[in-house]
Design an enzyme around this catalytic site. Structure first.
Site, PDB file in Angstrom:
ATOM      1  N   GLY A  44      -4.682  11.015  -0.413  1.00 47.32           N
ATOM      2  CA  GLY A  44      -5.138  12.215   0.458  1.00 47.32           C
ATOM      3  C   GLY A  44      -4.783  13.472  -0.073  1.00 47.32           C
ATOM      4  O   GLY A  44      -5.581  14.580  -0.169  1.00 47.32           O
ATOM      5  N   GLY A  46      -1.022   8.700  -1.090  1.00 50.97           N
ATOM      6  CA  GLY A  46      -0.992   9.538  -2.117  1.00 50.97           C
ATOM      7  C   GLY A  46       0.314  10.749  -2.134  1.00 50.97           C
ATOM      8  O   GLY A  46       0.563  10.811  -3.240  1.00 50.97           O
ATOM      9  N   ASP A  51      -5.477   2.221   4.057  1.00 51.86           N
ATOM     10  CA  ASP A  51      -4.648   1.030   4.795  1.00 51.86           C
ATOM     11  C   ASP A  51      -5.682  -0.039   5.059  1.00 51.86           C
ATOM     12  O   ASP A  51      -5.257  -1.362   4.812  1.00 51.86           O
ATOM     13  CB  ASP A  51      -4.501   1.504   6.139  1.00 51.86           C
ATOM     14  CG  ASP A  51      -3.086   2.599   5.971  1.00 51.86           C
ATOM     15  OD1 ASP A  51      -2.250   2.482   5.241  1.00 51.86           O
ATOM     16  OD2 ASP A  51      -3.148   3.731   6.599  1.00 51.86           O
ATOM     17  N   LYS A  70      -3.839   2.893  11.024  1.00 50.92           N
ATOM     18  CA  LYS A  70      -2.863   2.310  10.088  1.00 50.92           C
ATOM     19  C   LYS A  70      -2.517   1.022  10.946  1.00 50.92           C
ATOM     20  O   LYS A  70      -2.354  -0.208  10.390  1.00 50.92           O
ATOM     21  CB  LYS A  70      -1.724   3.118   9.760  1.00 50.92           C
ATOM     22  CG  LYS A  70      -0.751   2.543   8.872  1.00 50.92           C
ATOM     23  CD  LYS A  70       0.460   3.392   8.610  1.00 50.92           C
ATOM     24  CE  LYS A  70       0.061   4.646   7.728  1.00 50.92           C
ATOM     25  NZ  LYS A  70      -0.252   4.339   6.550  1.00 50.92           N
ATOM     26  N   LYS A  93       0.729  -1.098   0.046  1.00 50.56           N
ATOM     27  CA  LYS A  93       0.152   0.238   0.033  1.00 50.56           C
ATOM     28  C   LYS A  93       0.864   1.300   0.031  1.00 50.56           C
ATOM     29  O   LYS A  93       1.817   1.449   0.886  1.00 50.56           O
ATOM     30  CB  LYS A  93      -0.994   0.022   1.193  1.00 50.56           C
ATOM     31  CG  LYS A  93      -1.914   1.308   1.374  1.00 50.56           C
ATOM     32  CD  LYS A  93      -1.151   2.156   2.221  1.00 50.56           C
ATOM     33  CE  LYS A  93      -2.077   3.519   2.154  1.00 50.56           C
ATOM     34  NZ  LYS A  93      -1.625   4.683   3.176  1.00 50.56           N
TER      35      LYS A  93
END
Length: 267
Positions: free
Chosen positions: A40, A10, A157, A212, A7
Site C-alpha cells: 500500500g 508494504g 490479507d 484483516k 503475509k
C-alpha cells in the site's frame, strides 16, 4: 510438508534493516515459508508522484481500470522484486510470483464500485508444492487475474488466507501494528468469532483491521488452526519463525472448531 504462510504489508520494505533481519531469520530457522505481500505504501507514493486520486472503501483500495496498470507495476513489479532481492541477499532462493501463476487461484471482481478489485479462490497448489520441495522461497504479490485474463488488485490479507487454505498451512499476518487493539489501545491477545462480531459492531475494529480480522477468522476456520496477527517490528518475531508452537506475540484468532491432526493432514 511443514509450511508456514506469512503475509507482510508494504510498510515492511520501508525499514530495510528489519526486512533483511526477517529474511536472515528465515534462513537460520530452516522453516519452509510462503511469503505473501501487499504494498500500500508503494502504491500511495506512486499515485502521489503521478497525481492520481486514491480512495478506499471499508479498507479496500478502489482501483479503476485506468489505474490497475500502476497498481500491478508497484506490487507485482517493484515491491515483489525488492523483496526477492533482499531474500537473495540473505542467501535464500526466492521466486517472485503473482496469485494467478501456475493457476494457483482464480479471481473474480468484488463489485463495480471498487473497479478492478478481486477476491480469489483456491485452484491448484502444484506450482507451490514443486517450488517448496526444491527449497525455493515463493514470494507472492497480491495481484490476481479473472477467467478472462483481466488483472485484479486483491487485498493482501485475503490473498494470504487463500494461500494458507490452498496449502492447509498455518498463517501469520504481519503489519506495522502490534495486533488488534481495544478502545484504550491495549493489545487484545485472543479473539473468538463472537468477540470479533461484538468489536466490529461497536466500531472498535474497523476499516483495514476489520478486513484483516475477518480474513484471519476465515482462514482459522478453513485450516482449523489459530491465525496470528502480529507486528514485524516486534523483536520476538524472528525467534518465533523457528518456534514450532507458533508463539507469535500479537493477537491470536481462534477457529470456531479446531481440526484434529488427522483432519489437517487430509487438507
Amino acid at each position: 510438508m511443514n509450511v508456514l504462510v506469512v503475509k507482510v504489508g508494504g510498510a515492511f520494505l520501508d525499514d530495510t534493516a528489519i526486512a533483511s533481519a526477517f529474511f536472515e531469520a528465515i534462513r537460520a530457522s530452516q522453516q519452509q515459508i510462503v511469503l505473501v505481500h501487499g504494498g500500500g505504501n508503494a502504491v500511495e507514493r506512486l499515485f502521489n508522484d503521478l497525481k492520481l486520486p486514491s480512495e478506499k472503501i471499508d479498507g479496500l483500495r478502489v482501483t479503476p481500470k485506468s489505474q490497475i496498470q500502476y497498481v500491478v507495476g508497484a506490487l507485482a513489479g517493484t515491491v515483489n522484486k525488492q523483496l526477492c532481492a533482499l531474500a537473495q541477499q540473505a542467501k535464500l532462493n526466492p521466486v517472485g510470483l503473482s496469485l494467478f501463476d501456475g493457476n494457483m487461484t482464480q479471481a473474480t471482481k468484488v463489485s463495480p464500485q471498487l473497479g478492478n478489485v478481486g477476491s480469489v479462490s483456491c485452484t491448484d497448489k502444484r506450482l507451490l508444492s514443486t517450488l517448496l520441495s526444491a527449497d525455493y522461497l515463493p514470494i507472492i504479490s497480491s495481484i490476481g487475474a479473472d477467467k478472462d485474463g483481466e488483472l485484479l488488485n486483491v487485498n493482501a490479507d485475503q490473498a494470504a488466507v487463500v494461500i494458507a487454505k490452498l496449502l492447509g498451512s498455518p498463517l501469520v499476518l504481519l503489519s506495522d501494528v502490534a495486533g488488534v487493539l481495544d478502545d484504550s489501545k491495549a493489545l487484545i491477545p485472543q479473539l473468538t468469532h463472537q468477540h470479533i462480531s461484538d468489536l466490529i459492531d461497536a466500531g472498535t475494529i474497523k476499516d483495514g483491521m476489520s478486513v484483516k480480522v475477518i480474513a484471519a477468522l476465515d482462514a482459522a476456520n478453513a485450516i482449523g488452526q489459530p491465525v496470528h496477527i502480529a507486528s514485524w517490528r516486534n523483536s520476538q518475531l524472528l525467534g518465533s519463525l523457528a518456534d514450532k508452537q507458533r508463539a507469535f506475540a500479537g493477537t491470536t484468532i481462534m477457529p470456531d472448531k479446531p481440526l484434529s491432526k488427522e483432519e489437517r493432514k487430509a487438507l
